[in-house]
Design a protein around this motif. Structure first.
Motif, short mmCIF file in Angstrom:
data_model
loop_
_atom_site.label_atom_id
_atom_site.label_comp_id
_atom_site.label_asym_id
_atom_site.label_seq_id
_atom_site.Cartn_x
_atom_site.Cartn_y
_atom_site.Cartn_z
N ASP A 26 0.90 -1.10 0.04
CA ASP A 26 0.16 0.11 -0.16
C ASP A 26 0.85 1.28 -0.09
N PRO A 27 0.30 2.70 -0.60
CA PRO A 27 1.18 3.55 -0.47
C PRO A 27 0.94 4.28 0.84
N LEU A 28 2.26 4.91 1.17
CA LEU A 28 2.24 5.65 2.21
C LEU A 28 1.04 6.74 2.17
N TYR A 29 0.82 7.51 0.92
CA TYR A 29 0.09 8.66 1.08
C TYR A 29 -0.16 8.56 -0.63
N VAL A 30 -1.48 9.16 -0.54
CA VAL A 30 -2.08 9.20 -1.96
C VAL A 30 -2.80 10.74 -2.38
N TRP A 31 -2.34 11.23 -3.60
CA TRP A 31 -3.04 12.54 -4.03
C TRP A 31 -4.22 12.23 -5.07
N THR A 32 -5.06 12.69 -4.62
CA THR A 32 -6.56 12.65 -5.60
C THR A 32 -7.05 13.88 -5.32
N PRO A 33 -7.39 14.63 -6.25
CA PRO A 33 -7.08 14.63 -7.81
C PRO A 33 -5.46 14.58 -7.76
N SER A 34 -4.69 14.37 -8.90
CA SER A 34 -3.58 14.10 -9.21
C SER A 34 -2.85 15.62 -9.00
N ILE A 35 -1.69 15.50 -8.48
CA ILE A 35 -0.76 16.93 -8.43
C ILE A 35 0.37 16.68 -9.42
N ALA A 36 0.60 15.60 -9.97
CA ALA A 36 1.82 15.10 -10.99
C ALA A 36 2.99 15.46 -10.27
N PRO A 37 3.37 14.48 -9.24
CA PRO A 37 4.46 14.84 -8.46
C PRO A 37 5.92 14.51 -9.39
N ALA A 38 6.72 15.60 -9.17
CA ALA A 38 8.18 15.51 -10.05
C ALA A 38 9.46 15.50 -9.49
N GLY A 39 9.50 16.00 -8.50
CA GLY A 39 10.73 16.13 -7.66
C GLY A 39 10.40 15.95 -6.18
#
Length: 376
Positions: free
Chosen positions: A285-298
């Motif tokens: 399982d993920p530690l954390y989820v973003w919904t809606p998407s933030i598009a993590p890049a760095g």
């Protein structure tokens, strides 16, 4: 990787949290720290990655193919085309991450990830090189992800060097090949662990197992564009793009499966379900989820001196979200999130902790900037 590090990384899967998306979205907001934002440099051409040189200068990759050296005051010292073999620049592809080797001070060695091939057959490649008198020399390809694919999306490309000097390189699923993230026979949708010469470490989790690519470190990823190692705890964190929602922060452990596309909190861009499962037996399982998407890049793990209240926090730069996300971790759990710099309304490609304790960011675009976050 030595035995103690392997055991530590594998043991970390026990810390992975079984949180629901609803719980993840109900975290408290945190009070803002007083800070200011300075512009260090401008006119960067789709800057992708940032590294800090021992002499106080900056090394920046531009996705369009240039390696840029900036003086400490942000002025341009050197700009050169990175003459990487078979480099392919299109859409999400091009020159990606730069990582200075642990012995860079004495060797001048660095690593560059990039997309290679052509529109009909391309992949993620990794090269080693030396920076001598500000010139990129001794360029040598050391890894090419297999199989090649069509299109120009989802390359991953972030790197980290572990204490045993092995490299972990993140990869993507090629967008149209998502089912292959579960296929251990190749590299799509995986992270891989390599020696500095691109060989397979003898203690990789699947080494010498029939039908499994020996380079594979973890699997079940969509497009991993952030990775950091915590030297204090031995934890290895990554984040990845979901489809429409379902971006993830993960705690990586050797040999584990992170679900894509069998388990995901996201849906397809059409609104169709990618999978009926958000969690699945045998998958992390993920530690954390973003919904809606933030598009993590760095991503960076803050361990600087300028912001003592941010010690041990994870910072994630976002493209679609156009902000910097600060995640507070307590006992291995994400306990609070703060959204910074949303008023800039600009895509943030990379975030790094500088040796001076400041937080540095690269904006994404044809007139990109290097920014520095300092306390007031």
């Amino acid at each position: 990787m030595n035995t103690s590090i392997v055991k530590k990384l594998r043991a970390l899967q026990k810390l992975t949290l079984s949180l629901t998306c609803g719980a993840l979205l109900s975290l408290p907001l945190v009070a803002e720290t007083s800070w200011r934002l300075d512009t260090v440099a401008s006119d960067l051409d789709f800057a992708w990655s940032l590294a800090f040189m021992p002499d106080g200068r900056f090394l920046v990759t531009e996705r369009t193919g240039q390696l840029v050296i900036l003086n400490a005051d942000g002025s341009e010292a050197k700009r050169q085309a990175a003459a990487l073999p078979d480099m392919f620049v299109a859409a999400q592809g091009g020159l990606l991450d730069v990582l200075l080797a642990a012995d860079f001070d004495s060797s001048g060695r660095l690593f560059l990830s990039y997309s290679c091939g052509n529109l009909n057959a391309n992949s993620t490649c990794l090269a080693s090189a030396q920076l001598v008198n500000d010139e990129l020399t001794a360029i040598r390809p050391i890894f090419r992800a297999q199989p090649e694919r069509r299109g120009a999306a989802h390359y991953g490309g972030r790197m980290v060097q572990l204490p045993d000097e092995t490299l972990v390189l993140t990869l993507g699923d090629g967008f149209d090949y998502r089912e292959q993230a579960q296929n251990k026979a190749h590299h799509l949708g995986k992270t891989v662990r390599l020696t500095v010469d691109g060989a397979v470490p003898a203690d990789n989790p699947f080494v010498h197992q029939a039908g499994i690519a020996g380079e594979v470190f973890t699997l079940g990823h969509r497009n991993v564009q952030g990775i950091v190692y915590d030297p204090q705890t031995g934890q290895l964190f990554s984040h990845e793009h979901g489809p429409k929602g379902g971006d993830e922060l993960n705690l990586l452990s050797a040999g584990q499966n992170y679900g894509w596309p069998v388990a995901t909190y996201g849906v397809d861009y059409t609104g169709a379900r990618v999978s009926p499962y958000q969690r699945f037996v045998g998958m992390q399982d993920p530690l954390y989820v973003w919904t809606p998407s933030i598009a993590p890049a760095g991503m960076t793990l803050y361990q600087g001196a300028l912001f003592p209240e941010w010690q041990g926090n994870i910072f994630v730069s976002a493209l679609a979200g156009k902000a910097l996300h600060r995640l507070q971790l307590t006992a291995g759990k994400v306990t609070a999130e703060q959204v910074l710099l949303a008023d800039l309304a600009t895509r943030l490609r990379d975030v790094r902790t500088g040796p001076d304790g400041a937080i540095y960011l690269l904006t994404d675009g044809a007139k990109g900037q290097l920014l520095r976050l300092l306390p007031n």
